[in-house]
Design an enzyme around this catalytic site. Sequence first.
Site, PDB file in Angstrom:
ATOM      1  N   GLU A 100       0.849  -1.203   0.000  1.00 28.48           N
ATOM      2  CA  GLU A 100       0.000   0.000   0.000  1.00 28.48           C
ATOM      3  C   GLU A 100       0.882   1.250   0.000  1.00 28.48           C
ATOM      4  O   GLU A 100       2.017   1.216   0.476  1.00 28.48           O
ATOM      5  CB  GLU A 100      -0.851   0.019   1.282  1.00 28.48           C
ATOM      6  N   ASP A 104      -3.785   5.243   6.700  1.00 30.30           N
ATOM      7  CA  ASP A 104      -4.275   6.453   7.350  1.00 30.30           C
ATOM      8  C   ASP A 104      -5.169   6.015   8.525  1.00 30.30           C
ATOM      9  O   ASP A 104      -4.666   5.721   9.602  1.00 30.30           O
ATOM     10  CB  ASP A 104      -5.009   7.266   6.280  1.00 30.30           C
ATOM     11  N   THR A 108      -9.194   0.834   5.176  1.00 30.32           N
ATOM     12  CA  THR A 108      -9.084   0.170   3.875  1.00 30.32           C
ATOM     13  C   THR A 108      -8.224  -1.090   3.983  1.00 30.32           C
ATOM     14  O   THR A 108      -8.626  -2.171   3.550  1.00 30.32           O
ATOM     15  CB  THR A 108      -8.432   1.121   2.830  1.00 30.32           C
ATOM     16  N   LEU A 109      -7.060  -0.943   4.588  1.00 33.20           N
ATOM     17  CA  LEU A 109      -6.137  -2.081   4.655  1.00 33.20           C
ATOM     18  C   LEU A 109      -6.701  -3.199   5.529  1.00 33.20           C
ATOM     19  O   LEU A 109      -6.601  -4.377   5.170  1.00 33.20           O
ATOM     20  CB  LEU A 109      -4.768  -1.630   5.169  1.00 33.20           C
ATOM     21  N   LYS A 132       0.299   6.945   9.026  1.00 33.02           N
ATOM     22  CA  LYS A 132      -0.091   8.081   9.881  1.00 33.02           C
ATOM     23  C   LYS A 132      -0.719   7.505  11.135  1.00 33.02           C
ATOM     24  O   LYS A 132      -1.950   7.411  11.233  1.00 33.02           O
ATOM     25  CB  LYS A 132      -1.135   8.946   9.162  1.00 33.02           C
TER      26      LYS A 132
HETATM   27  P1  5GP Z   1      -7.399   4.592   5.145  1.00 30.97           P
HETATM   28  O1  5GP Z   1      -8.471   3.579   4.867  1.00 30.97           O
HETATM   29  O2  5GP Z   1      -6.184   4.007   5.819  1.00 30.97           O
HETATM   30  O3  5GP Z   1      -7.944   5.778   5.882  1.00 30.97           O
HETATM   31  O4  5GP Z   1      -7.030   5.189   3.749  1.00 30.97           O
HETATM   32  C1  5GP Z   1      -5.977   4.825   2.991  1.00 30.97           C
HETATM   33  C2  5GP Z   1      -6.084   5.527   1.648  1.00 30.97           C
HETATM   34  O5  5GP Z   1      -6.426   6.918   1.797  1.00 30.97           O
HETATM   35  C3  5GP Z   1      -4.736   5.502   0.956  1.00 30.97           C
HETATM   36  O6  5GP Z   1      -4.571   4.326   0.198  1.00 30.97           O
HETATM   37  C4  5GP Z   1      -4.813   6.768   0.119  1.00 30.97           C
HETATM   38  O7  5GP Z   1      -5.455   6.499  -1.092  1.00 30.97           O
HETATM   39  C5  5GP Z   1      -5.676   7.720   0.925  1.00 30.97           C
HETATM   40  N1  5GP Z   1      -4.852   8.655   1.712  1.00 30.97           N
HETATM   41  C6  5GP Z   1      -4.753   8.723   3.047  1.00 30.97           C
HETATM   42  N2  5GP Z   1      -3.907   9.709   3.433  1.00 30.97           N
HETATM   43  C7  5GP Z   1      -3.434  10.260   2.300  1.00 30.97           C
HETATM   44  C8  5GP Z   1      -2.509  11.320   2.034  1.00 30.97           C
HETATM   45  O8  5GP Z   1      -1.917  11.969   2.912  1.00 30.97           O
HETATM   46  N3  5GP Z   1      -2.285  11.596   0.721  1.00 30.97           N
HETATM   47  C9  5GP Z   1      -2.903  10.927  -0.292  1.00 30.97           C
HETATM   48  N4  5GP Z   1      -2.599  11.299  -1.543  1.00 30.97           N
HETATM   49  N5  5GP Z   1      -3.776   9.927  -0.082  1.00 30.97           N
HETATM   50  C10 5GP Z   1      -4.039   9.586   1.209  1.00 30.97           C
END
Ligand code: 5GP
Length: 178
Positions: A100, A104, A108-109, A132
């Site tokens: 990945e 964040d 998703t993961l 993060k």
């Molecule tokens: P999660 O489900 O962990 O919140 O989201 C992951 C997805 O959110 C990542 O694969 C990415 O597409 C998007 N994302 C989260 N933070 C960022 C960021 O700082 N920059 C960008 N470009 N995409 C992010």
Amino acid sequence: MAYSVGEILLSREQIAQRVRELGDEVSAAYEGRNLVVVGILKGAVVFLSDLVRTLRPQVEASLDFMAVSSYGASTKTTGAVKILKDLDADIRGKHVLVVEDIVDTGLTLSYLLKILEEREPESLAACALLDKPERRQAPVAVRFCGFSIPDEFVVGYGLDCGGRWRHLPDIHKVEMTD
Ligand code: 5GP
């Protein structure tokens, strides 16, 4: 609201060095094994293409890809994602490494790992270039992690903002301007 590319958070040199170290870690973990490297489109493509070229020849790696999109606000808390493109091959009995761009909230993961686990791979692990941790909502094990970063929206090295700036070689903060 308009966005522009801000200061560099991680330079191409810092990224290249960390990717080489990750390649060593992944190689040591999977030496002598067949490994299916699963890239999550599109954000992980740049990272994955650099990472796989650092793997030692003793790792028999093959590549596969998935494309997912979030279902939107109603499923924000479950992280349920829509599979836009599924894997080409069956992963039953295989060693699988999901690659990945960034973790964040982790929703998703963690959802992806859950649906892949149901396919009964021999082993399943995740590798993310960026993490993060402050934003985490779903606990998720990232076995191989490039950098922990603060809660900033970043672009470049595969990461986009509305489809833009994936091609930038460094990772930048995004600035908001009116
Ligand atoms: P999660 O489900 O962990 O919140 O989201 C992951 C997805 O959110 C990542 O694969 C990415 O597409 C998007 N994302 C989260 N933070 C960022 C960021 O700082 N920059 C960008 N470009 N995409 C992010």
